[in-house]
Scaffold this active site. Structure first.
Site, short mmCIF file in Angstrom:
data_model
loop_
_atom_site.label_atom_id
_atom_site.label_comp_id
_atom_site.label_asym_id
_atom_site.label_seq_id
_atom_site.Cartn_x
_atom_site.Cartn_y
_atom_site.Cartn_z
N THR A 207 22.66 7.99 2.38
CA THR A 207 21.72 8.41 1.33
C THR A 207 20.30 8.58 1.86
O THR A 207 19.37 8.78 1.07
CB THR A 207 21.71 7.39 0.16
OG1 THR A 207 21.20 6.14 0.65
CG2 THR A 207 23.10 7.20 -0.41
N THR A 208 20.12 8.44 3.16
CA THR A 208 18.82 8.68 3.80
C THR A 208 19.05 9.61 4.98
O THR A 208 20.19 9.73 5.47
CB THR A 208 18.20 7.38 4.34
OG1 THR A 208 18.99 6.92 5.46
CG2 THR A 208 18.14 6.29 3.28
N HIS B 170 11.83 1.11 4.82
CA HIS B 170 12.60 1.81 3.78
C HIS B 170 13.35 0.84 2.88
O HIS B 170 13.71 1.17 1.76
CB HIS B 170 13.61 2.77 4.42
CG HIS B 170 13.01 3.76 5.36
ND1 HIS B 170 12.06 4.66 4.95
CD2 HIS B 170 13.21 3.99 6.68
CE1 HIS B 170 11.71 5.41 5.99
NE2 HIS B 170 12.37 5.01 7.05
N GLU C 162 21.00 3.64 -6.65
CA GLU C 162 21.16 5.01 -6.15
C GLU C 162 22.24 5.74 -6.95
O GLU C 162 22.00 6.82 -7.47
CB GLU C 162 21.54 4.97 -4.66
CG GLU C 162 20.45 4.39 -3.80
CD GLU C 162 20.32 5.11 -2.47
OE1 GLU C 162 21.18 4.94 -1.60
OE2 GLU C 162 19.32 5.87 -2.31
N HIS D 160 24.22 -2.20 -0.56
CA HIS D 160 25.11 -1.43 0.31
C HIS D 160 25.50 -2.27 1.53
O HIS D 160 24.62 -2.70 2.27
CB HIS D 160 24.41 -0.15 0.80
CG HIS D 160 24.20 0.84 -0.28
ND1 HIS D 160 23.26 1.84 -0.22
CD2 HIS D 160 24.84 1.01 -1.47
CE1 HIS D 160 23.33 2.57 -1.32
NE2 HIS D 160 24.28 2.09 -2.10
N HIS E 228 18.68 -1.19 -2.48
CA HIS E 228 17.83 -0.15 -3.07
C HIS E 228 17.39 -0.66 -4.43
O HIS E 228 18.18 -1.27 -5.15
CB HIS E 228 18.62 1.16 -3.24
CG HIS E 228 19.15 1.70 -1.93
ND1 HIS E 228 18.48 2.66 -1.21
CD2 HIS E 228 20.28 1.40 -1.23
CE1 HIS E 228 19.19 2.94 -0.11
NE2 HIS E 228 20.28 2.19 -0.09
N HIS F 139 21.91 -3.72 3.08
CA HIS F 139 20.55 -3.47 2.61
C HIS F 139 20.58 -3.19 1.12
O HIS F 139 21.67 -3.08 0.53
CB HIS F 139 19.92 -2.31 3.40
CG HIS F 139 20.67 -1.04 3.20
ND1 HIS F 139 21.68 -0.63 4.03
CD2 HIS F 139 20.58 -0.09 2.24
CE1 HIS F 139 22.19 0.51 3.60
NE2 HIS F 139 21.53 0.87 2.50
C1 SG4 Z 1 18.70 2.36 4.67
O1 SG4 Z 1 17.53 3.09 4.98
C2 SG4 Z 1 19.03 1.45 5.87
O2 SG4 Z 1 17.87 0.82 6.30
C3 SG4 Z 1 19.60 2.23 7.03
O3 SG4 Z 1 20.09 1.31 8.00
C4 SG4 Z 1 20.76 3.08 6.57
O4 SG4 Z 1 21.20 3.90 7.65
C5 SG4 Z 1 20.32 3.99 5.45
O5 SG4 Z 1 19.81 3.22 4.38
C6 SG4 Z 1 21.47 4.82 4.90
O6 SG4 Z 1 22.53 3.96 4.50
O7 SG4 Z 1 24.15 3.06 2.97
N1 SG4 Z 1 22.06 4.02 1.97
S1 SG4 Z 1 23.19 4.14 3.09
O8 SG4 Z 1 23.77 5.46 3.03
O9 SG4 Z 1 23.11 2.73 7.95
C7 SG4 Z 1 22.36 3.63 8.27
C8 SG4 Z 1 19.34 1.10 9.11
O10 SG4 Z 1 18.36 1.75 9.35
C9 SG4 Z 1 22.69 4.56 9.36
C10 SG4 Z 1 19.82 0.02 9.97
ZN ZN Z 2 21.83 2.28 1.11
#
Ligand code: SG4
Ligand code: ZN
Length: 255
Positions: free
Chosen positions: A196-197, A64, A102, A115, A92, A90
């Protein structure tokens, strides 16, 4: 639903993960004319973000996004007066033909968005924190194309070729993680939202910095055109559309 969600299948997120259909979802459009100035919002304080080069940080293509694991010694204070520990960061992004942040500001989408995800120190673990309303805090900054190379983003981007396939991981030497965020930690927007996921838990205090980060054109190209996705295409446009505010207010730390 078991982590088989995708950005091509947004309509089904709330079928498999009910919170994705909630009223405090992220991302949002920030309408700067509607943001409420709040003098109580203190500058964000980051401590322990400068990591020694002998420390090895795991960098992974999780299908992702690209995730850099962070040690729990990184602390976020200030802001909204709670204390948080870092978990991971991570990004986007879009594609060579379009932007992929985002959040948007006054309807404008930026090239990319970082983020940095933290959890409240009152909980014992990230997974415990993520289900509590005050559990998570994410620092967000927009990435744009500017003139020079960004030396901090280089520390991550130079390793993307090692993790092109989904599930691949590599190790990155420690560096100053704060360099990935703006120097101005005083000016930001703040609102209550969600992951956001999937599972879209509505447990995130969002901080969106007003100052943006600049990457070279080449660096931005590397970000948007190196990693592959689970369907063996390029991992691109990994952003969720903006969600309705449903009456939520957005605060600004600055006038
Ligand atoms: C991304 O998919 C990251 O890989 C996820 O982290 C993360 O989930 C998810 O985004 C949502 O995070 O800041 N965009 S966000 O709202 O941090 C979490 C992992 O899979 C739970 C480690
Ligand atoms: Zn994110």
């Amino acid at each position: 639903g078991h982590s088989h969600w995708s950005y091509e299948d947004l309509k089904h997120w709330s079928t498999d993960y009910s919170d994705c259909g909630g009223t405090k979802q992220s991302p949002i459009n920030v309408d700067t004319t509607q943001a409420i100035f709040s003098p109580d919002l203190r500058p964000i304080q980051l401590s322990g973000y400068s990591l020694p080069a002998n420390m090895q940080l795991k960098l992974k293509n999780n299908g992702h996004t690209v995730v850099l694991d962070l040690p729990e010694t990184l602390a976020l204070t200030g802001g909204y007066a709670q204390q948080y520990r870092a978990a991971q960061l991570h990004l986007h992004w879009g594609s060579p033909s379009g932007p992929g942040s985002e959040h948007t500001v006054n309807g404008r989408r930026f090239a990319a968005e970082i983020h940095v995800v933290h959890y409240n120190t009152k909980y014992d673990s990230f997974s415990e924190a993520m289900v509590h309303p005050d559990g998570l805090a994410v620092l967000a900054a927009f990435l744009e194309v500017g003139r020079g190379e960004n030396q901090y983003y280089h520390e991550i981007l130079e390793h993307l070729l090692e993790i092109q396939e989904v599930g691949q991981e590599t190790f990155v030497p420690g560096f100053n993680i704060a360099g990935l965020l703006p120097a101005n930690l005083k000016s930001y927007f703040h609102y209550n939202g969600s992951l956001t996921t999937p599972p879209c838990y509505q447990t995130v205090k969002w901080t969106i910095f007003n100052q943006t980060m600049l990457l070279s054109h080449h660096q931005m190209s590397m970000l948007v055109s190196t990693l592959r996705s689970p369907d063996d295409k390029l991992l691109q446009n990994n952003y969720r559309p903006v969600q309705s505010l449903h009456g939520r207010g957005v605060l600004a730390s600055f006038q």
